[in-house]
Write a protein that holds these residues in place. Structure first.
Motif, PDB file in Angstrom:
ATOM      1  N   LEU A 163      18.051  15.013 -13.589  1.00 12.38           N
ATOM      2  CA  LEU A 163      17.050  15.676 -13.084  1.00 12.38           C
ATOM      3  C   LEU A 163      15.941  14.984 -14.064  1.00 12.38           C
ATOM      4  O   LEU A 163      14.546  14.699 -13.488  1.00 12.38           O
ATOM      5  N   ALA A 164      15.953  14.855 -15.437  1.00 12.21           N
ATOM      6  CA  ALA A 164      15.194  14.453 -16.359  1.00 12.21           C
ATOM      7  C   ALA A 164      14.738  12.965 -16.062  1.00 12.21           C
ATOM      8  O   ALA A 164      13.768  12.457 -15.616  1.00 12.21           O
ATOM      9  N   VAL A 165      15.969  12.031 -15.743  1.00 13.87           N
ATOM     10  CA  VAL A 165      15.700  10.722 -15.256  1.00 13.87           C
ATOM     11  C   VAL A 165      14.997  10.684 -14.178  1.00 13.87           C
ATOM     12  O   VAL A 165      14.002   9.826 -13.889  1.00 13.87           O
ATOM     13  N   GLY A 166      15.391  11.397 -12.959  1.00 15.74           N
ATOM     14  CA  GLY A 166      14.809  11.314 -11.643  1.00 15.74           C
ATOM     15  C   GLY A 166      13.138  11.696 -11.856  1.00 15.74           C
ATOM     16  O   GLY A 166      12.314  11.137 -11.257  1.00 15.74           O
ATOM     17  N   SER A 167      12.882  12.869 -12.662  1.00 17.96           N
ATOM     18  CA  SER A 167      11.567  13.236 -12.923  1.00 17.96           C
ATOM     19  C   SER A 167      10.722  12.050 -13.733  1.00 17.96           C
ATOM     20  O   SER A 167       9.623  11.828 -13.141  1.00 17.96           O
ATOM     21  N   ALA A 168      11.406  11.365 -14.483  1.00 21.51           N
ATOM     22  CA  ALA A 168      10.748  10.240 -15.196  1.00 21.51           C
ATOM     23  C   ALA A 168      10.305   9.125 -14.198  1.00 21.51           C
ATOM     24  O   ALA A 168       9.363   8.722 -14.382  1.00 21.51           O
ATOM     25  N   ILE A 169      11.255   8.716 -13.343  1.00 22.06           N
ATOM     26  CA  ILE A 169      11.199   7.875 -12.405  1.00 22.06           C
ATOM     27  C   ILE A 169      10.068   8.315 -11.517  1.00 22.06           C
ATOM     28  O   ILE A 169       9.015   7.188 -11.148  1.00 22.06           O
ATOM     29  N   LEU A 170      10.000   9.567 -11.095  1.00 24.92           N
ATOM     30  CA  LEU A 170       8.837   9.723 -10.288  1.00 24.92           C
ATOM     31  C   LEU A 170       7.583   9.720 -10.737  1.00 24.92           C
ATOM     32  O   LEU A 170       6.620   9.361 -10.062  1.00 24.92           O
ATOM     33  N   ALA A 171       7.492  10.271 -11.974  1.00 26.38           N
ATOM     34  CA  ALA A 171       6.147  10.378 -12.923  1.00 26.38           C
ATOM     35  C   ALA A 171       5.841   8.966 -12.890  1.00 26.38           C
ATOM     36  O   ALA A 171       4.580   8.561 -12.842  1.00 26.38           O
ATOM     37  N   GLY A 172       6.786   7.860 -13.297  1.00 26.64           N
ATOM     38  CA  GLY A 172       6.295   6.637 -13.332  1.00 26.64           C
ATOM     39  C   GLY A 172       5.790   5.790 -12.303  1.00 26.64           C
ATOM     40  O   GLY A 172       4.664   5.262 -12.204  1.00 26.64           O
ATOM     41  N   VAL A 173       6.450   6.007 -10.849  1.00 29.50           N
ATOM     42  CA  VAL A 173       5.804   5.735  -9.515  1.00 29.50           C
ATOM     43  C   VAL A 173       4.666   6.189  -9.265  1.00 29.50           C
ATOM     44  O   VAL A 173       3.771   5.443  -8.933  1.00 29.50           O
ATOM     45  N   LEU A 174       4.529   7.414  -9.556  1.00 31.80           N
ATOM     46  CA  LEU A 174       3.022   8.217  -9.379  1.00 31.80           C
ATOM     47  C   LEU A 174       1.977   7.525 -10.166  1.00 31.80           C
ATOM     48  O   LEU A 174       0.840   7.570  -9.786  1.00 31.80           O
ATOM     49  N   LEU A 175       2.263   7.465 -11.575  1.00 32.35           N
ATOM     50  CA  LEU A 175       1.188   6.894 -12.304  1.00 32.35           C
ATOM     51  C   LEU A 175       0.795   5.112 -11.769  1.00 32.35           C
ATOM     52  O   LEU A 175      -0.472   5.049 -11.758  1.00 32.35           O
ATOM     53  N   VAL A 176       1.941   4.745 -11.346  1.00 36.55           N
ATOM     54  CA  VAL A 176       1.509   3.231 -10.845  1.00 36.55           C
ATOM     55  C   VAL A 176       0.801   3.304  -9.628  1.00 36.55           C
ATOM     56  O   VAL A 176      -0.342   2.602  -9.371  1.00 36.55           O
ATOM     57  N   LEU A 177       1.041   4.358  -8.922  1.00 38.00           N
ATOM     58  CA  LEU A 177       0.522   4.482  -7.453  1.00 38.00           C
ATOM     59  C   LEU A 177      -1.018   4.837  -7.872  1.00 38.00           C
ATOM     60  O   LEU A 177      -2.248   4.601  -6.947  1.00 38.00           O
ATOM     61  N   PHE A 178      -1.202   5.712  -8.807  1.00 35.78           N
ATOM     62  CA  PHE A 178      -2.460   6.291  -9.229  1.00 35.78           C
ATOM     63  C   PHE A 178      -3.309   5.286  -9.502  1.00 35.78           C
ATOM     64  O   PHE A 178      -4.579   5.096  -9.143  1.00 35.78           O
ATOM     65  N   LEU A 179      -2.929   4.192 -10.411  1.00 38.31           N
ATOM     66  CA  LEU A 179      -3.635   3.126 -10.860  1.00 38.31           C
ATOM     67  C   LEU A 179      -4.158   2.296  -9.591  1.00 38.31           C
ATOM     68  O   LEU A 179      -5.197   1.793  -9.526  1.00 38.31           O
ATOM     69  N   LEU A 180      -3.140   2.179  -8.723  1.00 34.57           N
ATOM     70  CA  LEU A 180      -3.198   1.317  -7.746  1.00 34.57           C
ATOM     71  C   LEU A 180      -4.450   1.990  -6.662  1.00 34.57           C
ATOM     72  O   LEU A 180      -5.350   1.258  -6.172  1.00 34.57           O
TER      73      LEU A 180
END
Length: 461
Positions: free
Chosen positions: A189-206
């Motif tokens: 769950l921690a790894v999945g949440s970290a991946i989700l947070a990273g993807v959301l950060l990239v999308l936010f910048l985009l």
């Protein structure tokens, strides 16, 4: 799908789509981790599930270091197992604290506890982490023991003497307590949440880059020539699209410049022949033909003046002088008083206050409002009323009682040489000049039909 709080629908948003997809993958992964082993392996019998139920309670007790073991282990699950099994025993050790139900533990020697405790006291014990467990059978009663060492802390549990299953262990996942589930799957769950947070950060910048481009694109226009969309700081996948748009902007600007140059040059070149024609016309004998020619020449001269004025407005920079809209309206109404009286039309000026101030060019704003008033007068008949209103929110409205504007022409009438109806007098440049003047002032002009007949034109700043 409907958006929330003015936001776009989730299925049309990059962030929304990625969030839903990531959550779906996370749920699918956890589901496979939980259900796939249960569905593919031989299902444990209720006795084994009863054992898992007790082990889950022991794991939960080990995790909550700030709560006494006695409180955590005296749960309804443990009481149910104790009530069904006379030989039941439970032992949990958490560092220096331990708790026991039933007989003393029998399998602590299987893990060499003295060696493990010694390792836990080593200088680099904070980096020592290990885990082990095994199941056992004692005269038909099942049990399980295990240890865990992490960050210098030692944990041990032993559950035994389970001979009879309890009702809580009859479902598909019975015996898998929330604490045990968390202990097994928290890393995933921690790894999945970290991946989700990273993807959301990239999308936010985009998305922020897209919004920055959209804000700059909204500021593009005839009053901002040569301005292009920025290419720096954008993802490399977007840069080709931005470059293509910038090339299109350059081509459009070149076309507009060529068109403006042609119209200005033609209008300037026509002034001299018109002056010559006017001189020669005056030498002709008076008569009906001379009057007709004089009117035609006057219309041509007015067309040339309007074209030159339209081009001059488009080439100006944004004015910044303080202008009182009430004074502008009074000047326009006063200048047209003789025409209004001659047509038998009543004109009414309504101002919310004595001063409604905007930044602009007074002469150009008078031209913009005069074009609207002249247009309204051309559709007004004797006995009708024309209203000019200056609102407190920097809005000037001109209302007439004429036939109105066809709905399909409400936007087209502001284009150069557009006339409604097409056979009416004039050249179709007055409203186009008004729109250019309002664009220069960062405002707009809108046309609408009134419910009781007539048209309404509004200048908004």
């Amino acid at each position: 799908m409907i958006g929330i709080g003015g936001l776009p629908p989730i299925h049309r948003s990059l962030i929304g789509q990625t969030t839903l997809l990531s959550l779906a993958l996370l749920v699918l992964g956890v589901t496979l981790l939980v259900f796939l082993p249960v569905l593919t392996m031989e299902r444990p019998d209720p006795l084994q599930r009863t054992l898992y139920l007790a082990v889950g309670a022991a794991a939960q007790a080990q995790m909550k270091a700030d709560t006494p073991l006695r409180t955590l282990l005296e749960t309804k699950e443990i009481r149910a197992v104790m009530a069904a099994n006379d030989r039941f025993r439970l032992y949990v050790q958490r560092g220096a604290e331990d708790f026991q139900i039933g007989m003393s533990p029998r399998w602590t020697h299987a893990f060499s506890l003295p060696d493990l405790l010694f390792a836990a006291e080593s200088p680099d014990r904070n980096r020592v982490s290990s885990f082990a467990s095994f199941e056992f059978n004692e005269d038909g009663a099942v049990g399980r023991s295990g240890y865990r060492r992490s960050g210098g802390q030692y944990y041990y549990y032993e559950v035994g003497g389970i001979e009879v299953a309890v009702k809580q262990a009859t479902g598909l996942l019975a015996g898998l307590s929330p604490a045990l589930f968390w202990a097994w799957f928290k890393d995933y769950l921690a790894v999945g949440s970290a991946i989700l947070a990273g993807v959301l950060l990239v999308l936010f910048l985009l998305v922020r880059s897209f919004r920055r481009l959209a804000n700059i694109a909204q500021s593009l226009g005839p009053q901002a020539p040569g301005r292009l969309l920025p290419e720096k700081g954008l993802p490399i996948e977007i840069v080709p699209m931005v470059r293509a748009i910038n090339r299109l902007i350059r081509r459009v600007e070149r076309t507009n410049e060529e068109q403006a140059f042609f119209i200005s040059a033609a209008a300037h070149e026509l002034r001299t022949p018109l002056a010559v024609l006017r001189t020669r016309l005056e030498n002709l004998p008076d008569g009906a033909d001379k009057d007709d020619l004089r009117n035609d020449l006057r219309r041509m001269a007015r067309l040339v003046d309007q074209l030159l004025r339209l081009m001059s407005v488009r080439n100006k920079s944004a004015p910044s002088s303080a202008v009182n809209l009430v004074e502008v309206a009074r000047n326009v109404v006063a200048e047209r008083a003789p025409i209004v009286i001659g047509q038998g039309v009543e004109i009414d000026l309504d101002a919310a206050s004595e001063t409604v101030q905007v930044d602009g060019d007074k002469c150009l704003l008078e031209v913009a409002l005069a074009n609207l008033v002249d247009n309204a007068l051309s559709f007004s008949k004797s006995g009708q009323t024309l209203q000019v209103k200056v609102g407190p929110k920097r809005c000037v409205t001109v209302k007439d009682q004429g036939p109105g504007v066809p709905a399909a022409e409400l936007e087209n009438i502001f284009r150069p040489f557009a006339k409604s109806p097409p056979n009416r007098q004039g050249h179709g440049l007055g409203l186009a000049i008004t729109r250019s003047i309002m664009a220069l002032h960062g405002g707009s002009v809108r046309a609408a039909n009134r419910k009781r007949g007539g048209a309404s034109f509004a200048l908004r700043f």
